[in-house]
Design a protein around this motif. Structure first.
Motif, PDB file in Angstrom:
ATOM      1  N   UNK A 173      51.591  29.718-106.211  1.00 50.66           N
ATOM      2  CA  UNK A 173      52.575  29.556-105.133  1.00 50.66           C
ATOM      3  C   UNK A 173      52.671  28.114-104.666  1.00 50.66           C
ATOM      4  N   UNK A 174      51.571  27.369-104.781  1.00 50.56           N
ATOM      5  CA  UNK A 174      51.567  25.975-104.327  1.00 50.56           C
ATOM      6  C   UNK A 174      52.090  25.010-105.396  1.00 50.56           C
ATOM      7  N   UNK A 175      52.042  25.408-106.657  1.00 50.34           N
ATOM      8  CA  UNK A 175      52.376  24.501-107.762  1.00 50.34           C
ATOM      9  C   UNK A 175      53.856  24.108-107.734  1.00 50.34           C
ATOM     10  N   UNK A 176      54.116  22.834-108.085  1.00 45.78           N
ATOM     11  CA  UNK A 176      55.478  22.331-108.228  1.00 45.78           C
ATOM     12  C   UNK A 176      55.567  21.408-109.447  1.00 45.78           C
ATOM     13  N   UNK A 177      56.714  21.439-110.105  1.00 37.48           N
ATOM     14  CA  UNK A 177      57.054  20.452-111.140  1.00 37.48           C
ATOM     15  C   UNK A 177      58.347  19.772-110.717  1.00 37.48           C
ATOM     16  N   UNK A 178      58.256  18.498-110.402  1.00 36.63           N
ATOM     17  CA  UNK A 178      59.412  17.711-109.965  1.00 36.63           C
ATOM     18  C   UNK A 178      59.883  16.843-111.116  1.00 36.63           C
ATOM     19  N   UNK A 179      61.124  17.046-111.510  1.00 40.93           N
ATOM     20  CA  UNK A 179      61.735  16.292-112.611  1.00 40.93           C
ATOM     21  C   UNK A 179      62.669  15.238-112.012  1.00 40.93           C
ATOM     22  N   UNK A 180      62.374  13.977-112.290  1.00 42.67           N
ATOM     23  CA  UNK A 180      63.140  12.870-111.712  1.00 42.67           C
ATOM     24  C   UNK A 180      64.231  12.455-112.687  1.00 42.67           C
ATOM     25  N   UNK A 181      65.493  12.571-112.246  1.00 42.71           N
ATOM     26  CA  UNK A 181      66.629  12.301-113.127  1.00 42.71           C
ATOM     27  C   UNK A 181      67.566  11.273-112.504  1.00 42.71           C
ATOM     28  N   UNK A 182      68.785  11.219-112.998  1.00 43.06           N
ATOM     29  CA  UNK A 182      69.706  10.129-112.692  1.00 43.06           C
ATOM     30  C   UNK A 182      71.089  10.643-112.323  1.00 43.06           C
ATOM     31  N   UNK A 183      71.838   9.829-111.583  1.00 47.38           N
ATOM     32  CA  UNK A 183      73.225  10.178-111.276  1.00 47.38           C
ATOM     33  C   UNK A 183      74.144  10.017-112.483  1.00 47.38           C
ATOM     34  N   UNK A 184      73.663   9.374-113.542  1.00 46.67           N
ATOM     35  CA  UNK A 184      74.521   9.135-114.713  1.00 46.67           C
ATOM     36  C   UNK A 184      74.878  10.417-115.448  1.00 46.67           C
ATOM     37  N   UNK A 185      74.151  11.507-115.175  1.00 47.95           N
ATOM     38  CA  UNK A 185      74.492  12.779-115.813  1.00 47.95           C
ATOM     39  C   UNK A 185      75.871  13.271-115.381  1.00 47.95           C
ATOM     40  N   UNK A 186      76.360  12.804-114.238  1.00 48.09           N
ATOM     41  CA  UNK A 186      77.641  13.268-113.714  1.00 48.09           C
ATOM     42  C   UNK A 186      78.843  12.541-114.321  1.00 48.09           C
ATOM     43  N   UNK A 187      78.600  11.474-115.070  1.00 46.24           N
ATOM     44  CA  UNK A 187      79.708  10.751-115.677  1.00 46.24           C
ATOM     45  C   UNK A 187      80.177   9.595-114.827  1.00 46.24           C
ATOM     46  N   UNK A 188      81.480   9.420-114.742  1.00 43.60           N
ATOM     47  CA  UNK A 188      82.038   8.259-114.048  1.00 43.60           C
ATOM     48  C   UNK A 188      83.058   8.685-113.011  1.00 43.60           C
ATOM     49  N   UNK A 189      83.293   7.817-112.040  1.00 44.59           N
ATOM     50  CA  UNK A 189      84.244   8.065-110.960  1.00 44.59           C
ATOM     51  C   UNK A 189      85.320   6.998-110.945  1.00 44.59           C
ATOM     52  N   UNK A 190      86.500   7.359-110.481  1.00 46.99           N
ATOM     53  CA  UNK A 190      87.521   6.361-110.174  1.00 46.99           C
ATOM     54  C   UNK A 190      87.222   5.776-108.801  1.00 46.99           C
ATOM     55  N   UNK A 191      87.895   4.671-108.441  1.00 44.37           N
ATOM     56  CA  UNK A 191      87.627   4.071-107.124  1.00 44.37           C
ATOM     57  C   UNK A 191      87.868   5.008-105.947  1.00 44.37           C
ATOM     58  N   UNK A 192      88.722   6.027-106.133  1.00 47.71           N
ATOM     59  CA  UNK A 192      89.071   6.897-105.013  1.00 47.71           C
ATOM     60  C   UNK A 192      88.419   8.272-105.085  1.00 47.71           C
ATOM     61  N   UNK A 193      87.659   8.542-106.138  1.00 45.99           N
ATOM     62  CA  UNK A 193      87.011   9.848-106.267  1.00 45.99           C
ATOM     63  C   UNK A 193      85.920  10.016-105.216  1.00 45.99           C
ATOM     64  N   UNK A 194      85.690  11.249-104.759  1.00 38.75           N
ATOM     65  CA  UNK A 194      84.549  11.488-103.862  1.00 38.75           C
ATOM     66  C   UNK A 194      83.239  11.287-104.609  1.00 38.75           C
ATOM     67  N   UNK A 195      82.183  10.982-103.866  1.00 41.12           N
ATOM     68  CA  UNK A 195      80.872  10.714-104.461  1.00 41.12           C
ATOM     69  C   UNK A 195      80.307  11.969-105.118  1.00 41.12           C
ATOM     70  N   UNK A 196      79.363  11.756-106.049  1.00 40.56           N
ATOM     71  CA  UNK A 196      78.704  12.862-106.731  1.00 40.56           C
ATOM     72  C   UNK A 196      77.956  13.740-105.733  1.00 40.56           C
TER      73      UNK A 196
END
Length: 364
Positions: free
Chosen positions: A125-148
């Motif tokens: 119950x106490x154990x955790x596995x934290x996987x540290x990743x990146x915002x680059x998985x979401x692709x790219x945004x235009x200047x006016x797109x809302x943030x990821x």
């Protein structure tokens, strides 16, 4: 005190996390690192006499070593920083990224699942596995797109981003299929002390100090959100301690900057802290041919971690950048060590054959 198994702990973010964890006594640390080109034992020199820190050389994809390490050290938490992480390198050698980021994460998950299933009920119950990743998985945004946001569909555009997306999906699947208590974080561009100088900010700092060209891809208008690494480390610990299993959190610095603006700000600070007679550092700016598939804009919506866990970055870009530059100026021995022959070969391979677009250009 709990024990954390930290993978990739001699890299940039991992080493900063370990230093913070030992300073704040968050946990005892077992550091598993493969000692690749971006690993630097000097990052953790301050812990050489710390009985709460232990180093193990190894690969997360080693199917014999990982179960042995888990059995020997009995960690309460695993934090997976281990990854190939540079987009340009992924374009030149994508197979390395698939092997480490996808296959390596799979092997780590398999070993972790087998270890977790044998724990006592309380420890499970106490154990955790934290996987540290990146915002680059979401692709790219235009200047006016809302943030990821955390529910933004994945749309990776580089081999690096695709390999991290694959690892994220595996982690999520192990939670939903096997019940392994996992967490995922997706962060924006980190900067700060101890970053390997292939990345933009340390590359520009060190090139400027040596009077070398400051290469900027394309027109310099690609936008990134910048997160000070210590703020990131504190967010990770907060996620570990206070979030529910199976959750994903985006972590960003609320600091969107164009690459050109970042370089100009570095130059302005260096003009004050390390002036060169007769030279303004911005005169070294050189625009080079853009890299393939270069995402135009990343931006992180941090409202989930802010609302649920009360986290906010402490550093704005100006204060964090000043601290970063001051660290590099005060740690020239570290700089000399990482600027080895292997690093110089990489710089030549990546930048040597790119045609210069403009060696000087109006900064607008």
């Amino acid at each position: 005190m709990q024990t954390f198994l930290v993978t990739g702990g001699l890299g940039f973010i991992g080493s900063n996390f370990i230093l913070k964890a030992r300073k704040k006594l968050w946990a005892n640390i077992i550091n598993l690192d493969k000692l690749t080109y971006a690993s630097n034992p000097q990052n953790l020199e301050d812990l050489q006499n710390d009985s709460g820190y232990h180093f193990v050389r190894g690969d997360i994809g080693d199917i014999e070593l990982i179960p042995h390490v888990l059995k020997q050290y009995q960690p309460d938490t695993i934090i997976n920083f281990a990854a190939e992480s540079h987009v340009d390198r992924s374009i030149l050698s994508p197979q390395d990224f698939i092997q480490t980021n996808v296959v390596g994460t799979f092997q780590l998950l398999e070993a972790s699942r087998a270890y977790w299933e044998k724990l006592s009920l309380q420890k499970r119950e106490q154990f955790r596995l934290l996987h540290v990743s990146t915002d680059e998985v979401y692709g790219t945004l235009s200047p006016t797109d809302p943030a990821f946001r955390e529910d933004t569909p994945y749309a990776p555009n580089s081999p690096y981003a695709a390999s991290k997306a694959g690892s994220d999906h595996l982690v999520r699947a192990y939670y939903h299929t096997y019940g392994l208590p996992t967490l995922i974080t997706n962060c924006s561009n980190n900067y700060g002390p101890r970053q390997f100088p292939e990345k933009l900010i340390p590359l520009i700092i060190l090139n400027a100090l040596n009077g070398k060209p400051l290469p900027i891809y394309g027109d310099g208008q690609n936008i990134r959100d910048w997160l000070y690494v210590v703020d990131h480390c504190e967010a990770l610990y907060l996620v570990l301690k206070n979030s529910s299993i199976g959750e994903t959190y985006n972590i960003g610095g609320n600091n969107e900057q164009t690459n050109l603006a970042v370089v100009e700000k570095i130059c302005a600070i260096l003009d004050e802290l390390a002036p060169k007679p007769g030279l303004c550092h911005s005169c070294l700016i050189t625009f080079v041919k853009d890299r393939p598939g270069h995402d135009r804009r990343y931006a992180i919506d941090c409202s989930k971690i802010s609302t649920e866990l009360g986290w906010q970055p402490k550093e704005d870009f100006e204060s964090g950048l000043l601290k970063t530059i001051q660290w590099y100026l005060s740690n020239l021995t570290w700089v000399e060590q990482v600027q080895s022959g292997a690093y110089q070969s990489w710089i030549q391979e990546n930048y040597g054959d790119r045609e210069t677009v403009l060696s000087t250009k109006a900064k607008s």
